[in-house]
Design a protein around this motif. Structure first.
Motif: not given
Length: 303
Positions: A5, A188-189
């Motif tokens: 990710t 944010s991720e």
């Protein structure tokens, strides 16, 4: 999973940076014209002798009082200043001080704004409170009055002192924008994924937060360059900025105000160069904003 990710999020380029969009942007008349003018002004500031030699001999210090205040003549398209110096050469050399101050101020404001804005937006809490209150003090104080007072108290008036004063009163705007951008980016991720894999605070800030939060500040910086040039000229025009024997558009305008009725060309030509330069940087900043502002990308990307 977290690593993948993080990698995908870090590698994703913002739509504004895609070559197709920038190619369309370069074809816009406002961007092309403003960029060309800005490049010419920067080249004129870097190597003024290459431009000043086109007319009048090219030496701004070569003066003859016999020519004091004379209007444009063959070989001297801008005429002569009050000291009998070729005005065209002086206007060309005047770009150096204005552009140098613009670069110094812009670089200084970016450094201060990025550091303080990042600390306030990332750590929040008491760090954010202290930095925000300092910004509020500057926002609540009349900037022009403060700059005039400090420059009047300064013993020297050169590019460095003028730049320092402009930086002192100019950084809060960029810092507030940077703070807001970091606040948004920090949630944010990919930042959460970086924390999850054990990345330290410095690595997260430098590798993930700053690169993705600098966009709005970069856009505002483009708009700010023209404002810095105008501010320097205004301070010099008021008599608290650069002073003779420095050569700048502000010094020329300050001198010309006393002779406008009898020698209007002393005011007209430096004003034209100053206005065109400021306008070109403002239009260039607007074009960059069109490229990076998400609300305007769709409009810019239209064929």
């Amino acid at each position: 999973m977290a690593s993948s990710t993080l990698a995908s999020a870090s590698a994703e380029a913002p739509p504004a940076a895609r070559p197709g969009l920038l190619a369309k942007l370069r074809r816009r008349p406002a961007f092309a014209i403003s960029s060309a003018i800005a490049l010419v002004v920067c080249a004129m500031a870097a190597v003024p002798q290459a431009f000043a030699g086109w007319f009048g001999g090219g030496d701004p210090r070569k003066c003859d009082l016999v020519n004091s205040g004379l209007p444009p003549a063959p070989g001297h398209p801008f005429g002569f200043d009050i000291q009998g110096c070729d005005l065209y050469s002086n206007v060309v050399y005047g770009a150096r001080s204005s552009v140098l101050i613009a670069l110094l101020v812009t670089a200084g404001m970016i450094v201060v704004a990025v550091v303080l804005g990042s600390l306030a937006g990332y750590f929040r809490g008491w760090v954010d409170a202290v930095i925000s209150r300092v910004m509020d003090v500057f926002f609540g104080f009349p900037a022009l009055v403060g700059m005039i007072v400090l420059l009047q108290a300064a013993s020297t008036h050169n590019e460095w002192t003028v730049s320092a004063v402009l930086i002192l009163f100019g950084w809060p705007v960029l810092a507030r924008v940077m703070r807001g951008s970091v606040l948004e980016t920090a949630t944010s991720e990919y930042v959460a994924a970086a924390r999850g894999v054990g990345a330290g605070t410095a690595r997260i800030l430098l590798r993930h937060v700053l690169p993705n939060a600098l966009g709005p500040v970069a856009v505002l910086t483009g708009l700010n360059v023209g404002g810095v040039i105008a501010s320097e000229s205004a301070l010099t025009f008021l008599g608290v900025g650069l002073q003779t024997p420095a050569i700048s558009w502000g010094v020329q305008l300050n001198t010309a105000q006393q002779y406008f009725v009898t020698s209007p060309h002393l005011l007209i030509f430096p004003s034209i160069f100053l206005t065109v330069t400021v306008l070109s940087f403002v239009l260039l900043g607007d074009s960059l904003r069109d490229a990076f502002d998400p609300r305007l990308r769709q409009e810019v990307a239209r064929p």
